[in-house]
Scaffold this motif. Structure first.
Motif, PDB file in Angstrom:
ATOM      1  N   LEU A 178      -8.152 -10.298  -5.818  1.00 30.15           N
ATOM      2  CA  LEU A 178      -6.986  -9.686  -5.172  1.00 30.15           C
ATOM      3  C   LEU A 178      -7.337  -8.320  -4.583  1.00 30.15           C
ATOM      4  O   LEU A 178      -6.944  -7.994  -3.459  1.00 30.15           O
ATOM      5  N   SER A 194       5.193 -12.919  -5.577  1.00 35.59           N
ATOM      6  CA  SER A 194       4.215 -12.004  -4.986  1.00 35.59           C
ATOM      7  C   SER A 194       4.801 -11.575  -3.647  1.00 35.59           C
ATOM      8  O   SER A 194       4.822 -12.359  -2.692  1.00 35.59           O
ATOM      9  N   THR A 233      -5.037  -5.832   1.648  1.00 34.84           N
ATOM     10  CA  THR A 233      -3.649  -6.180   1.984  1.00 34.84           C
ATOM     11  C   THR A 233      -2.769  -4.987   2.342  1.00 34.84           C
ATOM     12  O   THR A 233      -1.686  -4.799   1.768  1.00 34.84           O
ATOM     13  N   GLY A 250      -4.368 -11.691   0.594  1.00 36.82           N
ATOM     14  CA  GLY A 250      -3.984 -11.606  -0.812  1.00 36.82           C
ATOM     15  C   GLY A 250      -3.047 -12.739  -1.200  1.00 36.82           C
ATOM     16  O   GLY A 250      -3.155 -13.321  -2.278  1.00 36.82           O
ATOM     17  N   GLU A 267      -1.321  -8.788   4.694  1.00 40.40           N
ATOM     18  CA  GLU A 267      -1.176  -9.249   3.324  1.00 40.40           C
ATOM     19  C   GLU A 267      -1.654 -10.685   3.100  1.00 40.40           C
ATOM     20  O   GLU A 267      -1.815 -11.115   1.955  1.00 40.40           O
ATOM     21  N   ILE A 324       2.105  -7.481  -3.319  1.00 45.99           N
ATOM     22  CA  ILE A 324       0.724  -7.737  -2.897  1.00 45.99           C
ATOM     23  C   ILE A 324       0.252  -6.659  -1.928  1.00 45.99           C
ATOM     24  O   ILE A 324      -0.949  -6.474  -1.751  1.00 45.99           O
ATOM     25  N   LYS A 349      -2.043  -4.761  -8.178  1.00 48.89           N
ATOM     26  CA  LYS A 349      -2.604  -6.115  -8.348  1.00 48.89           C
ATOM     27  C   LYS A 349      -2.926  -6.413  -9.814  1.00 48.89           C
ATOM     28  O   LYS A 349      -2.939  -7.569 -10.235  1.00 48.89           O
ATOM     29  N   LEU A 365      -8.066 -10.596 -10.572  1.00 49.34           N
ATOM     30  CA  LEU A 365      -7.796  -9.228 -10.117  1.00 49.34           C
ATOM     31  C   LEU A 365      -8.843  -8.774  -9.100  1.00 49.34           C
ATOM     32  O   LEU A 365      -8.512  -8.200  -8.058  1.00 49.34           O
ATOM     33  N   GLY A 382      -5.282  -0.767  -4.951  1.00 53.54           N
ATOM     34  CA  GLY A 382      -4.471  -1.872  -5.442  1.00 53.54           C
ATOM     35  C   GLY A 382      -4.834  -2.309  -6.838  1.00 53.54           C
ATOM     36  O   GLY A 382      -4.079  -3.044  -7.478  1.00 53.54           O
ATOM     37  N   LEU A 405       0.003  -8.283 -11.094  1.00 50.48           N
ATOM     38  CA  LEU A 405       0.026  -9.693 -10.683  1.00 50.48           C
ATOM     39  C   LEU A 405      -0.932 -10.506 -11.544  1.00 50.48           C
ATOM     40  O   LEU A 405      -0.613 -11.613 -11.984  1.00 50.48           O
TER      41      LEU A 405
END
Ligand SMILES: [Zn+2]
Length: 468
Positions: free
Chosen positions: A72, A216, A77, A85, A82, A153, A188, A69, A183, A191
């Motif tokens: 990211l 993503s 991004t 990422g 992007e 992302i 993120k 994390l 994010g 993700l």
């Protein structure tokens, strides 16, 4: 995700005590009380892994998820940027999950030709979504329900930078059990939870009984065309879960969103003779006033479940560009707006109302008024509370949290509308507990990232089935 205006979901259930072992959750599943596969004709039942085994294996990924994390969040991004990422996602999918990430390039021509794509005037050159499939084991035999785990992302701008105080927007700073940064919340953290769930299950030597597609994607924050591009590339499943940060809740209804701009022209001139000119900025104020009227009309009698919100439909005056010299009456002003629509409304109707209002508000003044569309053009989307996707995920949640999740509506849009309205794939959002999405000081509660991953691990078992 567009943050919901006044939807309140407490984090209490998220971060509360966690139960191990079996707990009969509400709703019907294809599994009996012991989580065993009982309904697949011809497939010998195999004891599915117990809750505790899965919960512990995924909890063990906690530090790793936090590290992913942070990487990211440090990747800036925003729209068009992007790749940094996606590079982290590609590496993670390949090196840590031992999957084969595929780049799904954005195809401007194909998107412009698609009737449900959002219009866009920005470049898609060289920008790609990243997808990886975690399939059934070598046998390739599918004996479960397929699934998409999706996250975006892209992040929105962190401006105004000056308001972030001690924290750098892309610093991924820690504050106790919180991580701060653009994010970190949106999205993120989701993700990180998706890859953490898969890594935890793989660490037990498990594989799904049907393909799990990890995505993503780009452009959730401005068009939904990233997820649409993956659909055009043929990625599909029997359900989709988007790991947006709704906390201890599953979204079953969302509004649609329309982005539009109004280009107003006036009559430029010297400020000294202001009366002979028409000020395009001030003319735009009349348009804003008229659109505020539309907004209050739309909030007058909201349909359920939006009658639970104090103000479900929000008009946002997001950008304005007019005038370039204080002593010159500005001859042009362009204002950018965001408005929402209920699932029972159509974009065409809304556009017609906007265009009529703009024409009316500017009719008595020289110059012109043009409405044009760029970005979001999504309809609302709803899924029944008793849909098997909702009840199965709710059951997995209750096995982890000990209480059922809230089923909520959101006054923002997500890519669930792309899955649901374009491809007929039932879709919900479910993700960590977070605060200040799109705002300054955006942050996520890290324990809820682990719990989201744990729920997803149980859900993959309960939806797809797992085999060793
Ligand atoms: Zn989001």
């Amino acid at each position: 995700m567009e943050p919901s205006a006044d939807e309140t979901v407490t984090g209490a259930a998220y971060g509360g005590s966690r139960l191990t072992g079996d707990l009969e959750a509400p709703g019907e599943y294809a599994f009996d009380g012991r989580g065993e596969l009982a309904t697949q004709p011809g497939v010998p039942p195999e004891p599915a892994p117990e809750d505790s085994e899965i919960l512990e294996a995924i909890e063990a990924q906690g530090d790793w998820m936090t590290e992913i994390l942070a990487r990211l969040v440090r990747a800036r991004t925003t729209l068009g940027n992007e790749e940094a990422g996606q590079a982290v996602m590609r590496f993670t999918l390949r090196e840590d999950l031992h999957l084969e990430p595929v780049d799904v390039l954005m195809d401007a021509e194909a998107l412009r030709a698609h009737p449900q794509a959002a219009p866009f005037d920005w470049s898609l050159e060289g920008r790609s979504n990243v997808v990886a499939i975690w399939g059934p084991d070598g046998s390739g035999e599918i004996s479960g329900r397929s699934l998409i785990l999706n996250g975006h992302i892209d992040v929105v701008s962190p401006e105004p930078l000056g308001q972030w105080g001690a924290h750098e927007p892309f610093g991924a700073d820690r504050d106790g059990e919180w991580m701060i940064g653009r994010g970190a919340a949106d999205m993120k953290c989701g993700l990180a939870a998706i890859v953490g769930a898969v890594r935890g299950l793989r660490s037990l030597g498990l594989a799904p009984r049907a393909p799990v597609t990890i995505e993503s994607v780009l452009e959730e924050e401005c068009s939904g065309n990233g997820t649409l591009q993956t659909l055009l590339a043929g990625y599909t499943a029997e359900a989709a879960v988007i790991a947006e940060p709704f906390g201890a809740a599953i979204t079953t209804s969302q509004v649609g969103v329309l982005w539009f701009s109004v280009r107003i022209t006036g009559v430029p001139g010297h400020a000294a003779e202001g009366r002979n000119a028409t000020n395009a900025i001030e003319k735009s104020l009349a348009v804003i006033g008229a659109l505020r009227g539309l907004e209050s009309d739309l909030n007058a009698a909201p349909p359920a479940p939006y009658d639970l919100f104090a103000h479900p439909i929000n008009l946002n005056v997001g950008t304005i560009r007019g005038g370039d010299w204080p002593s010159t009456v500005p001859g042009e002003c362009v204002t950018g707006y965001r408005i929402a629509l209920y699932p029972n409304m159509t974009l065409d109707d809304l556009k017609a109302r906007i265009e009529a209002l703009v024409a009316e508000a500017t009719a008595d003044q020289p110059g012109s008024a043009e409405v044009y569309y760029n970005g979001f053009a999504s309809h609302g989307y709803e899924l029944a509370d008793d849909h098997e996707l909702v009840t199965t995920l709710a059951g997995s949640f209750a096995r982890q949290a000990g209480v059922p999740p809230a089923l909520v509506a959101t006054t923002g849009t997500t890519d669930a509308s792309v899955f649901g309205n374009v491809a007929g794939i039932p879709a919900v959002c479910f993700g960590p507990f977070a605060e200040a999405a799109h705002g300054v000081g955006e942050r996520v509660y890290l324990p809820s990232v682990i719990q989201t991953a744990q729920v997803m691990g149980l859900f993959i078992r309960d939806w797809c089935g797992l085999s060793r």
